[in-house]
Design a protein around this motif. Structure first.
Motif, PDB file in Angstrom:
ATOM      1  N   LYS A  11      29.430  78.837   6.646  1.00  0.00           N
ATOM      2  CA  LYS A  11      29.763  79.311   8.001  1.00  0.00           C
ATOM      3  C   LYS A  11      29.820  78.072   8.877  1.00  0.00           C
ATOM      4  O   LYS A  11      29.327  77.026   8.517  1.00  0.00           O
ATOM      5  N   GLY A  12      30.369  78.201  10.072  1.00  0.00           N
ATOM      6  CA  GLY A  12      30.351  77.035  10.956  1.00  0.00           C
ATOM      7  C   GLY A  12      31.616  76.215  10.871  1.00  0.00           C
ATOM      8  O   GLY A  12      32.669  76.725  10.483  1.00  0.00           O
ATOM      9  N   ARG A  13      31.470  74.926  11.160  1.00  0.00           N
ATOM     10  CA  ARG A  13      32.676  74.139  11.389  1.00  0.00           C
ATOM     11  C   ARG A  13      33.569  73.944  10.162  1.00  0.00           C
ATOM     12  O   ARG A  13      34.770  73.794  10.301  1.00  0.00           O
ATOM     13  N   ILE A  14      33.013  73.958   8.949  1.00  0.00           N
ATOM     14  CA  ILE A  14      33.873  73.741   7.776  1.00  0.00           C
ATOM     15  C   ILE A  14      34.726  74.974   7.473  1.00  0.00           C
ATOM     16  O   ILE A  14      35.795  74.877   6.912  1.00  0.00           O
ATOM     17  N   LYS A  54      24.849  79.696   5.192  1.00  0.00           N
ATOM     18  CA  LYS A  54      24.591  78.513   6.009  1.00  0.00           C
ATOM     19  C   LYS A  54      25.039  77.303   5.187  1.00  0.00           C
ATOM     20  O   LYS A  54      24.790  77.254   3.971  1.00  0.00           O
ATOM     21  N   PRO A  55      25.653  76.314   5.828  1.00  0.00           N
ATOM     22  CA  PRO A  55      26.192  75.172   5.070  1.00  0.00           C
ATOM     23  C   PRO A  55      25.173  74.527   4.122  1.00  0.00           C
ATOM     24  O   PRO A  55      25.478  74.230   2.964  1.00  0.00           O
ATOM     25  N   GLY A  73      29.441  70.114   2.271  1.00  0.00           N
ATOM     26  CA  GLY A  73      29.582  68.738   2.749  1.00  0.00           C
ATOM     27  C   GLY A  73      28.878  67.795   1.785  1.00  0.00           C
ATOM     28  O   GLY A  73      27.866  68.155   1.166  1.00  0.00           O
ATOM     29  N   ASP A  75      27.148  65.372   2.602  1.00  0.00           N
ATOM     30  CA  ASP A  75      25.811  65.170   3.182  1.00  0.00           C
ATOM     31  C   ASP A  75      24.815  66.159   2.577  1.00  0.00           C
ATOM     32  O   ASP A  75      23.713  65.796   2.151  1.00  0.00           O
ATOM     33  N   VAL A  76      25.244  67.420   2.489  1.00  0.00           N
ATOM     34  CA  VAL A  76      24.395  68.480   1.943  1.00  0.00           C
ATOM     35  C   VAL A  76      24.157  68.239   0.447  1.00  0.00           C
ATOM     36  O   VAL A  76      23.047  68.415  -0.064  1.00  0.00           O
ATOM     37  N   SER A  93      36.605  68.198   7.166  1.00  0.00           N
ATOM     38  CA  SER A  93      35.358  67.937   7.902  1.00  0.00           C
ATOM     39  C   SER A  93      34.885  66.499   7.673  1.00  0.00           C
ATOM     40  O   SER A  93      33.764  66.248   7.261  1.00  0.00           O
ATOM     41  N   CYS A  95      33.567  62.919   8.403  1.00  0.00           N
ATOM     42  CA  CYS A  95      32.622  62.309   9.327  1.00  0.00           C
ATOM     43  C   CYS A  95      31.828  61.271   8.545  1.00  0.00           C
ATOM     44  O   CYS A  95      32.214  60.947   7.425  1.00  0.00           O
ATOM     45  N   LYS A 117      18.052  65.576   9.985  1.00  0.00           N
ATOM     46  CA  LYS A 117      18.205  66.867   9.333  1.00  0.00           C
ATOM     47  C   LYS A 117      18.242  66.639   7.821  1.00  0.00           C
ATOM     48  O   LYS A 117      18.289  67.565   7.035  1.00  0.00           O
ATOM     49  N   TYR A 118      18.303  65.356   7.424  1.00  0.00           N
ATOM     50  CA  TYR A 118      18.441  64.966   6.017  1.00  0.00           C
ATOM     51  C   TYR A 118      17.268  64.082   5.597  1.00  0.00           C
ATOM     52  O   TYR A 118      17.446  62.871   5.354  1.00  0.00           O
ATOM     53  N   ILE A 157      24.921  62.762  11.507  1.00  0.00           N
ATOM     54  CA  ILE A 157      26.369  62.768  11.365  1.00  0.00           C
ATOM     55  C   ILE A 157      27.013  62.193  12.623  1.00  0.00           C
ATOM     56  O   ILE A 157      26.614  62.523  13.746  1.00  0.00           O
ATOM     57  N   SER A 159      30.998  61.812  14.168  1.00  0.00           N
ATOM     58  CA  SER A 159      32.408  62.106  13.920  1.00  0.00           C
ATOM     59  C   SER A 159      33.232  61.353  14.957  1.00  0.00           C
ATOM     60  O   SER A 159      33.769  60.282  14.696  1.00  0.00           O
ATOM     61  N   ILE A 178      31.508  60.951   4.738  1.00  0.00           N
ATOM     62  CA  ILE A 178      31.299  62.345   4.316  1.00  0.00           C
ATOM     63  C   ILE A 178      32.599  63.152   4.417  1.00  0.00           C
ATOM     64  O   ILE A 178      33.322  63.034   5.404  1.00  0.00           O
TER      65      ILE A 178
HETATM   66  N1  LIG Z   1      30.685  66.526  14.085  1.00  0.00           N
HETATM   67  C1  LIG Z   1      31.138  66.790  12.876  1.00  0.00           C
HETATM   68  N2  LIG Z   1      32.421  66.565  12.581  1.00  0.00           N
HETATM   69  C2  LIG Z   1      32.910  66.823  11.346  1.00  0.00           C
HETATM   70  N3  LIG Z   1      32.157  67.336  10.352  1.00  0.00           N
HETATM   71  C3  LIG Z   1      30.891  67.577  10.592  1.00  0.00           C
HETATM   72  C4  LIG Z   1      30.299  67.325  11.862  1.00  0.00           C
HETATM   73  N4  LIG Z   1      29.015  67.707  11.826  1.00  0.00           N
HETATM   74  C5  LIG Z   1      28.806  68.158  10.578  1.00  0.00           C
HETATM   75  N5  LIG Z   1      29.923  68.082   9.836  1.00  0.00           N
HETATM   76  C6  LIG Z   1      30.112  68.509   8.437  1.00  0.00           C
HETATM   77  O1  LIG Z   1      30.142  69.920   8.466  1.00  0.00           O
HETATM   78  C7  LIG Z   1      29.058  70.488   7.720  1.00  0.00           C
HETATM   79  C8  LIG Z   1      28.546  71.714   8.427  1.00  0.00           C
HETATM   80  O2  LIG Z   1      28.180  71.388   9.729  1.00  0.00           O
HETATM   81  P1  LIG Z   1      27.755  72.513  10.752  1.00  0.00           P
HETATM   82  O3  LIG Z   1      27.461  71.824  12.034  1.00  0.00           O
HETATM   83  O4  LIG Z   1      28.755  73.623  10.698  1.00  0.00           O
HETATM   84  O5  LIG Z   1      26.495  73.030   9.994  1.00  0.00           O
HETATM   85  P2  LIG Z   1      24.997  73.062  10.354  1.00  0.00           P
HETATM   86  O6  LIG Z   1      24.703  71.979  11.342  1.00  0.00           O
HETATM   87  O7  LIG Z   1      24.220  73.076   9.072  1.00  0.00           O
HETATM   88  O8  LIG Z   1      24.940  74.484  10.939  1.00  0.00           O
HETATM   89  P3  LIG Z   1      24.102  75.026  12.122  1.00  0.00           P
HETATM   90  O9  LIG Z   1      24.593  74.219  13.322  1.00  0.00           O
HETATM   91  O10 LIG Z   1      24.516  76.461  12.124  1.00  0.00           O
HETATM   92  O11 LIG Z   1      22.680  74.751  11.720  1.00  0.00           O
HETATM   93  C9  LIG Z   1      28.052  69.357   7.562  1.00  0.00           C
HETATM   94  O12 LIG Z   1      27.297  69.536   6.394  1.00  0.00           O
HETATM   95  C10 LIG Z   1      28.953  68.131   7.517  1.00  0.00           C
HETATM   96  O13 LIG Z   1      29.441  67.932   6.203  1.00  0.00           O
END
Ligand SMILES: Nc1ncnc2c1ncn2[C@@H]1O[C@H](COP(=O)(O)OP(=O)(O)OP(=O)(O)O)[C@@H](O)[C@H]1O
Ligand SMILES: O=P(O)(O)OC[C@H]1O[C@H](OP(=O)(O)OP(=O)(O)O)[C@H](O)[C@@H]1O
Length: 212
Positions: A11-14, A54-55, A73, A75-76, A93, A95, A117-118, A157, A159, A178
């Motif tokens: 869910k989220g940005r990806i 959740k990512p 990602g 990163d994950v 995505s 970054c 967060k990592y 992260i 970007s 990433i």
């Molecule tokens: N600013 C960014 N620009 C591009 N890609 C990003 C950015 N921030 C994170 N990502 C990538 O997108 C993935 C998901 O990020 P997202 O912010 O959607 O998740 P999250 O921070 O785990 O979620 P939440 O904010 O709901 O806790 C990250 O694991 C990373 O690979």
């Protein structure tokens, strides 16, 4: 008729970018994908079931085999070290991970604090650099930590660099670039190899044409 493939989507940005990629690869995904709160979406005509997680949890679902494949990602992937195959760089995505902090920070403290967060990835990075640090795990708004005195530096992260800039922080070191990856459960890859290979093939065909 082949078996249903279960795909764990973050869910989220990806999510949007991954859906766009799948559609470009020819998968017909219903409008439900564009605006829905459902966590399981079946697309019978494509023989696919999508679960929305959740990512950070996507590799967990794939490792346990409740999802055959997933999008996560890098990163994950580094942080979680799950027993899954990484089969394709989706190049979405984009970054990078960096060490940042307030301008003028000098490495002189004993056990300086690093917020991230990592925590696993960051601890490993500093270990490789020969620096002993105290890790503080946060779940978001990492840039707040040095501003409020919780940590000396952060690993987060970057970007566009806007979040650092607007909070008066500077980048000290780049750790790793990433992008999102397609990951596969090892048993699924044996049992459903043809279906998975077909998806990898279709996605690889469009990956390079997609703007990161
Ligand atoms: N600013 C960014 N620009 C591009 N890609 C990003 C950015 N921030 C994170 N990502 C990538 O997108 C993935 C998901 O990020 P997202 O912010 O959607 O998740 P999250 O921070 O785990 O979620 P939440 O904010 O709901 O806790 C990250 O694991 C990373 O690979
Ligand atoms: O360089 P930028 O383009 O400014 O992007 C970087 C920001 O994006 C992510 O945060 P997110 O929006 O996911 O919020 P979060 O801090 O709650 O994780 C990341 O953790 C940075 O804070």
């Amino acid at each position: 008729m082949s078996e249903v493939l279960t795909v764990a989507m973050p869910k989220g940005r990806i999510f949007e970018e991954a859906v766009e990629l799948l559609r470009k690869a020819g998968y017909r995904l219903p409008e439900e994908f564009d605006d829905s709160r459902k966590l399981i979406i079946d697309v019978e005509e494509e023989n696919l079931r999508f679960i929305l997680a959740k990512p950070m949890d996507v590799p967990t679902y794939v490792e346990h085999g409740v999802a055959d494949i997933g999008v996560a990602g890098k990163d994950v992937m580094i942080e979680e070290e799950r027993d899954v195959y990484e089969v394709l760089d989706l190049k979405i995505s984009e970054c990078y991970l960096a060490v940042a902090g307030l301008p003028g920070y000098e490495k002189k403290d004993i056990n300086p604090k690093v917020a991230s967060k990592y925590p696993n990835l960051a601890a490993q990075y500093f270990k490789e650099q020969g620096e002993q640090v105290e890790m503080i795990k946060l779940n978001g708004s990492i840039e707040l930590a040095p501003l409020i005195g919780l940590a000396d530096r952060i690993v987060d992260i970057v970007s566009t660099g806007r979040t650092l800039k607007e909070n008066g922080l500077v980048e000290f070191e780049t750790i790793v670039p990433i992008t999102s990856r397609l990951i596969v459960n090892p048993v699924s890859y044996r049992m459903k190899d043809e279906q998975i290979d077909r998806m990898v093939e279709r996605l690889s065909g469009v990956v390079d044409g997609v703007e990161a």
